[in-house]
Design an enzyme around this catalytic site. Structure first.
Site, PDB file in Angstrom:
ATOM      1  N   GLU A  73      -4.209 -14.160 -23.909  1.00 14.33           N
ATOM      2  CA  GLU A  73      -3.455 -15.140 -23.398  1.00 14.33           C
ATOM      3  C   GLU A  73      -4.289 -16.441 -23.542  1.00 14.33           C
ATOM      4  OE1 GLU A  73      -1.687 -14.570 -19.434  1.00 14.33           O
ATOM      5  OE2 GLU A  73      -0.940 -12.602 -20.175  1.00 14.33           O
ATOM      6  N   LYS A 127       9.969 -12.090 -14.546  1.00 15.65           N
ATOM      7  CA  LYS A 127       9.861 -12.047 -15.924  1.00 15.65           C
ATOM      8  C   LYS A 127      11.352 -11.704 -16.493  1.00 15.65           C
ATOM      9  CE  LYS A 127       4.976 -10.467 -16.001  1.00 15.65           C
ATOM     10  NZ  LYS A 127       4.002  -9.444 -16.073  1.00 15.65           N
TER      11      LYS A 127
HETATM   12  C1  2PG Z   1       1.035  -9.928 -16.149  1.00 14.46           C
HETATM   13  C2  2PG Z   1       1.419 -10.403 -17.564  1.00 14.46           C
HETATM   14  C3  2PG Z   1       0.965 -11.707 -17.941  1.00 14.46           C
HETATM   15  P1  2PG Z   1       1.608  -8.545 -19.293  1.00 14.46           P
HETATM   16  O1  2PG Z   1       0.527  -8.799 -15.780  1.00 14.46           O
HETATM   17  O2  2PG Z   1       1.234 -10.834 -15.179  1.00 14.46           O
HETATM   18  O3  2PG Z   1      -0.401 -12.061 -17.575  1.00 14.46           O
HETATM   19  O4  2PG Z   1       0.615  -9.483 -18.568  1.00 14.46           O
HETATM   20  O5  2PG Z   1       2.714  -9.374 -19.893  1.00 14.46           O
HETATM   21  O6  2PG Z   1       0.877  -7.925 -20.273  1.00 14.46           O
HETATM   22  O7  2PG Z   1       2.342  -7.450 -18.293  1.00 14.46           O
HETATM   23 MG    MG Z   2       0.646  -9.229 -13.634  1.00 11.14          MG
END
Ligand code: 2PG
Ligand code: MG
Length: 420
Positions: free
Chosen positions: A198, A328
């Site tokens: 990231e 998300k």
């Molecule tokens: C999280 C995300 C973003 P990932 O764990 O919050 O940092 O990671 O998209 O790999 O789940």
């Molecule tokens: Mg997370």
């Protein structure tokens, strides 16, 4: 009212060079195209087991070009709830594995984009309506770790929150200085080794605690006061560490019980200006999460990511585990379900943070969700790599466009200023 004329899928590439799904939605009156919207599905590396399932990109694209296209044509593009209900109905599975969560989220967001384009308004405005809005407070990664850095350190995200900043633009200015200072400190020690997924610096550290001291040093080197101008946020991503009922810290060659991890984190809270902790315990360790929130929830934000997977039902059932929810859209599959999770968070008195994934693209839709829905915080990774900067820069444009109509930037209100 503009109607959906066509839906197209396309296989494109994400920030890890992996295939992902883009959707394009064309809307019009009658058969005449009026506007179009586009969105791209992101992808996680540290995923919760309760997340909606994505399909391999080619299969997801095929679904968009066939069954999804047929199901959505002629629907009113302004009716996001009806569009998403249709997607959910056609999929018909609890985990979205038939259509694929990646196909669904790209289409759902592309419909929102197309509606905003047809109305000739920015996407945030479609969600805000006539409500006044503020820019969200950024959580910005300085060191990457965990699944985003091949487990080089165990903790996944070491981030800053510029809690003393008076605007989004000022928060980015300060973060730029902190990011540069953190890089300079690593370079001086011969530890600068590129960046993680990231954009945070590769975590060439000896322990999981060392980056906390380094971060405080970087904030000070940037001419800012730790805890007052800029504080620390961590994503422990503890689900990744949990095996056989214990938390494994590979870097330190030890494993902890839930109560040992609890004690370790409380120690960190005492020694460092930490204002937010995400997934401090694993998705299936609800009792430990609840105990931690009871012990520390009055002084720190405790965020559920894998723990909630953007599912409204899980937030409703949380019974005091965590006090904030990560949102998300691709964890759940549609814009409407993401909004339902935000509403559940608000009903429970929890804060919310809109978040990107570790696999991202130039798509900036989530910035508009955060602004338009009045979500107070935004997490999109570090202060490098254009899939991250595209989102921070979009926030700057929105802040400029809002001008004096914006509500006050909520950093100081959300994160009480206190000396470290
Ligand atoms: C999280 C995300 C973003 P990932 O764990 O919050 O940092 O990671 O998209 O790999 O789940
Ligand atoms: Mg997370």
């Amino acid at each position: 009212m503009a109607k959906i004329i066509d839906v197209k899928g396309r296989r494109v590439w994400d920030s890890r060079g992996r295939p992902t799904v883009e959707a394009e939605v064309i809307v019009g009156r009658g058969a005449t195209p009026l506007a179009a919207g586009r969105a791209i599905a992101p992808a996680g590396a540290s995923t919760g087991s309760g997340e909606a399932r994505s399909l391999e990109a080619t299969a997801a694209v095929k679904n968009i070009n066939t069954v999804i296209r047929d199901a959505l044509r002629a629907l009113s593009v302004a009716d996001q709830a009806a569009i998403d209900a249709r997607l959910i109905g056609v999929d018909g599975t609890p985990d979205k594995h038939r259509l694929g969560a990646n196909a669904m989220v790209a289409v759902s967001l592309a419909c929102a984009q197309a509606d905003a384009a047809a109305q000739k308004i920015p996407l945030w405005k479609k969600f805000a309506g006539n409500r006044r809005v503020a820019l969200p407070v950024p959580q910005i990664q300085i060191y990457g770790g965990g699944a985003h850095a091949r487990g080089r350190v165990d903790v996944q995200d070491y981030m800053v929150i510029c809690n003393g900043a008076g605007s989004f633009a000022e928060a980015l200015e300060w973060t730029a200085q902190i990011y540069a200072a953190a890089g300079a400190r690593l370079a001086k020690r011969g530890l600068l080794a590129g960046v993680a997924d990231e954009g945070g610096y590769w975590p060439a550290f000896k322990s999981n605690e060392e980056p906390l001291a380094e971060l405080v040093g970087a904030i000070a080197d940037a001419g800012l006061e730790p805890g007052v101008d800029a504080a620390i946020a961590l994503d422990i991503a503890a689900t990744q560490l949990y095996r056989g009922g214990r938390y494994h810290l590979a870097l330190e060659n030890r494993s902890l019980t839930g109560s040992e991890l609890h004690a370790m984190l409380v120690g960190w809270l005492e020694r460092y200006p930490i204002v937010s902790l995400e997934d401090p315990f694993a998705e299936h360790d609800a009792a430990a999460m609840r105990a931690f929130t009871q012990a520390a929830g009055d002084r720190v934000q405790i965020v559920g990511d894998d723990f909630f997977v953007t599912a409204a039902a899980r937030v409703k059932d949380a019974e005091g585990a965590c006090n904030a929810v990560l949102l998300k859209p691709n964890q759940v599959g549609t814009v409407t379900e993401t909004l339902a999770c935000l509403e559940a968070a608000r009903a429970a008195g929890y804060r919310a943070i809109v978040s990107a994934r570790s696999g991202e693209t130039e798509d900036v839709s989530i910035v508009h969700l955060a602004v338009g829905w009045g979500v107070g915080q935004l997490k999109v990774g570090s202060f490098a790599r254009s899939e991250r900067m595209a989102k921070w820069n979009e926030g700057l444009r929105i802040e400029e466009a809002l001008g004096a109509r914006a509500l006050p930037f909520p950093a100081r209100k959300l994160f009480k200023i206190s000396s470290a």
